[in-house]
Design a protein around this motif. Sequence first.
Motif, PDB file in Angstrom:
ATOM      1  N   THR A 286       0.860  -1.179   0.000  1.00  0.00           N
ATOM      2  CA  THR A 286       0.000   0.000   0.000  1.00  0.00           C
ATOM      3  C   THR A 286       0.893   1.224   0.000  1.00  0.00           C
ATOM      4  N   ARG A 287       0.693   2.068  -0.998  1.00  0.00           N
ATOM      5  CA  ARG A 287       1.456   3.314  -1.109  1.00  0.00           C
ATOM      6  C   ARG A 287       0.492   4.428  -1.461  1.00  0.00           C
ATOM      7  N   ALA A 288       0.607   5.517  -0.752  1.00  0.00           N
ATOM      8  CA  ALA A 288      -0.235   6.691  -1.000  1.00  0.00           C
ATOM      9  C   ALA A 288      -1.715   6.318  -1.012  1.00  0.00           C
ATOM     10  N   GLY A 289      -2.090   5.383  -0.157  1.00  0.00           N
ATOM     11  CA  GLY A 289      -3.485   4.973  -0.050  1.00  0.00           C
ATOM     12  C   GLY A 289      -3.957   4.015  -1.124  1.00  0.00           C
ATOM     13  N   LEU A 290      -3.068   3.637  -2.042  1.00  0.00           N
ATOM     14  CA  LEU A 290      -3.429   2.708  -3.104  1.00  0.00           C
ATOM     15  C   LEU A 290      -2.777   1.356  -2.846  1.00  0.00           C
TER      16      LEU A 290
END
Length: 153
Positions: A107-111
């Motif tokens: 999960t990165r930047a909410g994605l």
Amino acid sequence: MRSGAFSEQPATSPTSLRWRVSPGFTALKCAVTVVLAVAAYFFAGDRSALTAALVAVVVAGAYALRDLLAPVRLAADPHGLTVVSGYAGHRRLEWSQVERVRVDARTRAGLRSEFLEIDAGDTLYLLSTYDLNARPADVAEELARLRTAGGSG
């Protein structure tokens, strides 16, 4: 049978499975390439805009062409795997060459992104949900079943 998978036999006893890119997304890439080409035509009078549009046409076209040349990104049978390699090539791996198959979820930047990792010693193959047209976790389960059925577990 899982979404995106093609089996020549019933899902209860698969002998061969294939996962391919989404035909709809490939069609979208082709349509975007055509739209960009038309836009380039209209920018013919503006040299810098034309250059940018032509670069966009080449990039979009290259992605669409890869999907057309190598739509099947992963195929498996009781003896091994065939994975996409390079731009549009394929490489055959016997199950004995496959050290590990796992799902890498981040999960990165909410994605959230998931990739199917196929570790073949010196080479690591990463396939996304887009490449497989199925959830990587579902594909990993199918591969584990097929590998076990082939006696290479």
